[in-house]
Each structure stands twice: as structure tokens, then as C-alpha cells.
Design an enzyme around this catalytic site. Structure first.
Site, short mmCIF file in Angstrom:
data_model
loop_
_atom_site.label_atom_id
_atom_site.label_comp_id
_atom_site.label_asym_id
_atom_site.label_seq_id
_atom_site.Cartn_x
_atom_site.Cartn_y
_atom_site.Cartn_z
N CYS A 65 0.83 -1.21 0.00
CA CYS A 65 0.00 0.00 0.00
C CYS A 65 0.87 1.27 0.00
O CYS A 65 1.52 1.57 0.99
CB CYS A 65 -0.92 -0.05 1.23
SG CYS A 65 -1.82 1.47 1.55
N CYS A 68 0.03 3.80 2.71
CA CYS A 68 0.49 3.31 4.02
C CYS A 68 1.96 3.65 4.23
O CYS A 68 2.37 4.08 5.31
CB CYS A 68 0.31 1.79 4.12
SG CYS A 68 -1.40 1.23 4.02
#
Length: 142
Positions: A65, A68
Site C-alpha cells: 500500500c 500506508c
């Protein structure tokens, strides 16, 4: 005994073992300054690790991600800025899908603030470092 990570003291640089679970706040063995408390948890130890008298910031993330990875430095900064007042627990949702299901997580990154094991605030998606740090500070001070 809970596993621990080694963290350098932001005040004096001494390397200290910081346990996942402890009574009180981790402190530097040399200068006694509060240490950043940033640990990883999985389905096997999350309940114990996330139950603390301090507010707990849970970072639900995944390695693949991009957002993230974008907010990770701000999450780490929050653990340093709020040392002694906040515990940060990182959970890889791919390795621990039960935790994300437990909190109804539908998108990552998701940040939760827990008090006494209960969710008191949530932020979904990436935000700028300043906004994220302000949100965490407000949640901790509430």
C-alpha cells in the site's frame, strides 16, 4: 515474556529493549527519558499488546500500500513526539486479517485510537504529516 524491539533513546542515543507489553512506560536505562513505544502485533498478541493504560494508536497497513508507506514516517514521528503518552501498534492487515475484520476496516491505511482497548477515534486514508500529527495529538489529549 513478550517480545521486544531495540530502540535508540532520542535523548542520549542509548539502545534500549522496548517490550511489546509492559507495566508503565518504557524508559531509557541510561538517562530515564521516556522512549518511543512503537511495536508490531498480529492476531496472536494484538489484544494483549493493544490493551494499555496509555492511548494506543493502531496503524492498520500493508506492505503493498503506497499511502500506508507514505504515512509511516508520520506515525513513527508521533511515537517519538508523544513518548511516554502514546503507544503505537502496527498491524499488517495481510498477515492479520482478523484484526481488520474485528474493527470493520474497509480501506487502508486506517488509524485507530484506542483507550482501555476501546476505539475512540478513527482516520481512514493518508493525510499530510502535519494533519496526522495534529489528529493524534488531539486524540491523545482528549
Amino acid at each position: 515474556m513478550a517480545a521486544s524491539d531495540v530502540t535508540a533513546c532520542p535523548s542520549c542515543g542509548t539502545r534500549n529493549r522496548v517490550p511489546k507489553v509492559a507495566q508503565g512506560v518504557p524508559r531509557c536505562a541510561s538517562c530515564k527519558a521516556a522512549l518511543p513505544w512503537l511495536v508490531e502485533a498480529d492476531e496472536g498478541d494484538f489484544t494483549e499488546v493493544a490493551a494499555d493504560r496509555l492511548p494506543v494508536l493502531v496503524d492498520l497497513w500493508a506492505d503493498w500500500c503506497g499511502p500506508c508507506r507514505l504515512i509511516a514516517p508520520a506515525v513513527e514521528q508521533a511515537s517519538r513526539d508523544l513518548a511516554g503518552r502514546l503507544k503505537v501498534v502496527k498491524v499488517d492487515v495481510d498477515r492479520s486479517p482478523g484484526i481488520s475484520a474485528r474493527y470493520g476496516v474497509q480501506g487502508i491505511p486506517t488509524l485507530l485510537v484506542l483507550r482501555d482497548g476501546r476505539e475512540v477515534d478513527r482516520q481512514v486514508g493518508a493525510s499530510g504529516a502535519d494533519a496526522l500529527l495534529a489528529w493524534v495529538r488531539a486524540a491523545v489529549d482528549a
